[in-house]
Motif scaffolding. Structure first.
Motif, PDB file in Angstrom:
ATOM      1  N   ARG A   1       3.354   3.629  -3.851  1.00 50.15           N
ATOM      2  CA  ARG A   1       3.111   5.064  -3.975  1.00 50.15           C
ATOM      3  C   ARG A   1       4.298   5.753  -4.652  1.00 50.15           C
TER       4      ARG A   1
ATOM      5  N   ALA B   1       0.815  -1.211   0.000  1.00 47.43           N
ATOM      6  CA  ALA B   1       0.000   0.000   0.000  1.00 47.43           C
ATOM      7  C   ALA B   1       0.850   1.264   0.000  1.00 47.43           C
ATOM      8  N   PHE B   2       2.064   1.198   0.587  1.00 44.69           N
ATOM      9  CA  PHE B   2       2.907   2.394   0.479  1.00 44.69           C
ATOM     10  C   PHE B   2       4.084   2.216  -0.468  1.00 44.69           C
ATOM     11  N   ARG B   3       4.573   0.977  -0.662  1.00 47.38           N
ATOM     12  CA  ARG B   3       5.664   0.797  -1.630  1.00 47.38           C
ATOM     13  C   ARG B   3       5.176   1.033  -3.067  1.00 47.38           C
TER      14      ARG B   3
ATOM     15  N   ASP C   1       0.383   8.991   4.352  1.00 51.17           N
ATOM     16  CA  ASP C   1      -0.701   9.477   5.225  1.00 51.17           C
ATOM     17  C   ASP C   1      -0.226   9.709   6.654  1.00 51.17           C
TER      18      ASP C   1
ATOM     19  N   HIS D   1       4.115   5.255   5.373  1.00 46.87           N
ATOM     20  CA  HIS D   1       3.013   5.620   4.475  1.00 46.87           C
ATOM     21  C   HIS D   1       2.854   7.139   4.466  1.00 46.87           C
TER      22      HIS D   1
ATOM     23  N   ILE E   1       1.826   0.819   9.109  1.00 38.10           N
ATOM     24  CA  ILE E   1       1.920   2.112   8.432  1.00 38.10           C
ATOM     25  C   ILE E   1       3.333   2.384   7.907  1.00 38.10           C
ATOM     26  N   GLY E   2       4.196   1.400   8.020  1.00 39.34           N
ATOM     27  CA  GLY E   2       5.546   1.580   7.515  1.00 39.34           C
ATOM     28  C   GLY E   2       6.404   0.382   7.853  1.00 39.34           C
TER      29      GLY E   2
END
Length: 201
Positions: A43, A39-41, A121, A119, A100-101
């Motif tokens: 982005r 979900a964050f990689r 966010d 992330h 979240i990370g």
């Protein structure tokens, strides 16, 4: 400047410890975290500051990246082990706590190197700084091996290192807040990087 050269002195357990603060839990990454890490990689703003600059396109690609956190170089007793942690936000209920990370000692050869991402966010809340402080505490608390070579000659001060793009001011500030100092410059392809180092206290 050439990249640092320092052996790893930490004895890394097969299952790393966990640690928590009032708002964060750091625990070893597991396969079920792949979707949250994707979900964050995936982005663009995360990929922009990480080699090779391409957002992950699938969860399988994220799993492949996760596998690179297993050490393939270094002392024989660290091969196949890792020090890769999920950053979990504890503000949600136990059943909904969110990854979240992540952060890690990404490699131990030719030097112990820190890597992390949070992330977008969660940016601007001090989470990366707090998580890195927790990771460093776990790393420094691990038992140490004796230095190879002549024990009559003391080993130089043990350090951990981080490479950070000069234009990534947010990440540079995180490292500075955790006590890291710039010890050199390095260029990787088109990227202008600072070499940061932190002495073991």
């Amino acid at each position: 400047m050439d990249l640092p050269q320092q052996p790893v002195y930490a004895i890394i357990p097969s299952q790393g410890p966990s640690i928590e603060s009032d708002r964060l839990l750091l625990r070893p990454v597991c396969d079920s975290d792949a979707e949250a890490l994707f979900a964050f990689r995936s982005r663009p703003e995360i990929a922009e500051m990480n080699h090779p600059k391409e957002p992950h396109k699938s969860i399988e690609e994220t799993r492949e990246w996760m596998s690179t956190k297993t050490f393939s170089e270094g002392p024989s007793d660290v091969i196949g082990r890792s020090f890769h942690y999920a950053i979990v936000d504890k503000s949600f209920s136990k059943t909904q706590q969110r990854v979240i990370g992540s952060l890690s000692i990404s490699q131990v050869a030719p030097f112990p190197e820190i890597g992390y991402a949070v992330h977008p966010d969660a940016w601007g809340k001090g989470i990366a700084t707090e998580a890195l402080q927790l990771l460093l505490k776990m790393w420094w608390d691990l038992p140490r091996r004796t230095a190879e070579g002549d024990s009559a000659h003391p080993v130089e001060v043990e350090k951990v290192f981080a490479l950070c793009e000069k234009r990534n001011r947010g990440s540079c500030r995180v490292l500075e807040k955790c006590g890291f100092k710039v010890v050199g410059d390095y260029q990787h392809e088109q990227d202008e990087l600072y070499i940061f180092a932190l002495d073991r206290s």
